[in-house]
Design an enzyme around this catalytic site. Structure first.
Site, PDB file in Angstrom:
ATOM      1  N   ASP A   1       0.828  -1.212   0.000  1.00 49.07           N
ATOM      2  CA  ASP A   1       0.000   0.000   0.000  1.00 49.07           C
ATOM      3  C   ASP A   1       0.858   1.257   0.000  1.00 49.07           C
ATOM      4  O   ASP A   1       0.595   2.209  -0.726  1.00 49.07           O
ATOM      5  CB  ASP A   1      -0.910   0.016   1.240  1.00 49.07           C
TER       6      ASP A   1
ATOM      7  N   ASP B   1       2.123  -2.325   4.455  1.00 50.22           N
ATOM      8  CA  ASP B   1       0.735  -2.647   4.138  1.00 50.22           C
ATOM      9  C   ASP B   1      -0.161  -2.303   5.311  1.00 50.22           C
ATOM     10  O   ASP B   1       0.164  -2.593   6.461  1.00 50.22           O
ATOM     11  CB  ASP B   1       0.590  -4.126   3.797  1.00 50.22           C
ATOM     12  N   ILE B   2      -1.297  -1.674   5.013  1.00 51.27           N
ATOM     13  CA  ILE B   2      -2.279  -1.303   6.031  1.00 51.27           C
ATOM     14  C   ILE B   2      -3.344  -2.395   6.070  1.00 51.27           C
ATOM     15  O   ILE B   2      -4.052  -2.620   5.086  1.00 51.27           O
ATOM     16  CB  ILE B   2      -2.934   0.058   5.722  1.00 51.27           C
ATOM     17  N   LYS B   3      -3.450  -3.080   7.191  1.00 48.23           N
ATOM     18  CA  LYS B   3      -4.369  -4.214   7.334  1.00 48.23           C
ATOM     19  C   LYS B   3      -5.466  -3.849   8.339  1.00 48.23           C
ATOM     20  O   LYS B   3      -5.424  -4.231   9.511  1.00 48.23           O
ATOM     21  CB  LYS B   3      -3.605  -5.454   7.797  1.00 48.23           C
TER      22      LYS B   3
END
Length: 299
Positions: free
Chosen positions: A113, A139-141
């Site tokens: 991301d 990464d944004i989870k």
């Protein structure tokens, strides 16, 4: 343009790859330094992050008639997808933190991301002069309470591999990994190399991070309240592909670090996802998973 610098990149890449395999502590220390920096940056900015994140709930009257599309196989209909809230309230701030290290959003067709090149003397010191640069992938989870498990689901574009480049003209390839579960396993085709070489000769080891904001569902505790405020944020560091597969070869010592994802058999096998275990990451290094779970009170 595609192969204009390939000869130089091929030579620099393999020299750097050999050096990192021989000295895995260089990658480990780099990952630790950058993970700690990210966690501390989020910690110091937590009040503003929380305020911006929670604003999405206060703005409900403005979007209630145009809600985000439901996700998942069987949504219950009592919560809203909050992925974009996490990507904006938290994700877009990450680039600003790394401006301390002259972050640049260098073009790349696929990946995490947030991905940016950083340059600093601290990287030169850690790598004993091998390079002063790194490529940070984050990464944004975003998840809610029903999906807050001790893992993250990763795509093929979100984990680096062994990155074998034997022939200048064929290009780099990662060997196929195995997502190993207790009952079943499946191939995992990670597509990110462990190192990039820019056209100017910069050597960029990949540092792969996860930022996982978790929201509450107020209606689960009080049927008269509705809203999805920020509850906690976890930062996790996935070992570079050379650490996973070469030296110290974490996947050999911890085969269930990667285990089967939630995709069905009809998905393109090259793009089937895998879960990465947070408890096993912490067995490897305690600092690889850190959580902020005391949110400030904001209005």
């Amino acid at each position: 343009m595609f192969e204009e610098h390939s000869k130089t990149q091929f030579e620099l890449y393999n020299k750097a790859r050999d050096s990192f395999i021989e000295q895995p502590n260089l990658l480990i220390e780099l990952e630790k330094k950058i993970t700690t920096f990210l966690f501390r940056s989020i910690s110091s900015d937590l009040e503003e992050i929380t305020r911006n994140y929670n604003e999405a709930s206060f703005l409900y009257p403005f979007w209630k008639n145009y809600p985000p599309d439901e996700r998942g196989r069987s949504p219950r209909g009592d919560q809203f997808p909050w992925i974009e809230v996490g990507e904006h309230a938290l994700g877009t701030r990450l680039y600003h933190y790394f401006q301390k290290f002259n972050a640049k959003d260098v073009g790349l067709p696929t990946g995490a991301d947030q991905r940016f090149v950083i340059k600093s003397d601290f990287i030169r010191d850690i790598t004993h002069g091998l390079t002063n640069s790194a490529w940070v992938f984050i990464d944004i989870k975003s998840v809610g309470p029903r999906d807050d498990f001790d893992h993250a689901v990763m795509s093929h574009n979100q984990i680096s591999g062994d990155g074998v480049w034997d022939n200048e003209f064929i290009g780099l390839r990662n060997k196929i990994l195995t997502a190993t579960g207790k009952r079943t396993s499946h191939p995992f085709h990670c597509s990110v190399p462990p190192i990039y070489i820019l056209s100017d000769g910069s050597i960029l080891p990949v540092v792969m991070l996860i930022a996982k904001p978790v929201y509450k569902m107020l209606s689960l505790d009080d049927h008269e309240l509705r809203g999805q405020p920020l509850n906690k944020i976890t930062v996790a560091a996935i070992p570079n592909g050379l650490l996973l597969t070469e030296n110290p070869n974490y996947l050999e010592s911890f085969p269930e670090l990667l285990y089967p994802g939630k995709d069905d058999k009809g998905k393109n096998p090259l793009k089937v996802r895998a879960r990465i275990s947070f408890p096993i990451l912490q067995q490897i290094d305690q600092w690889r998973v850190q959580t902020l779970d005391q949110m400030p009170s904001v209005v």
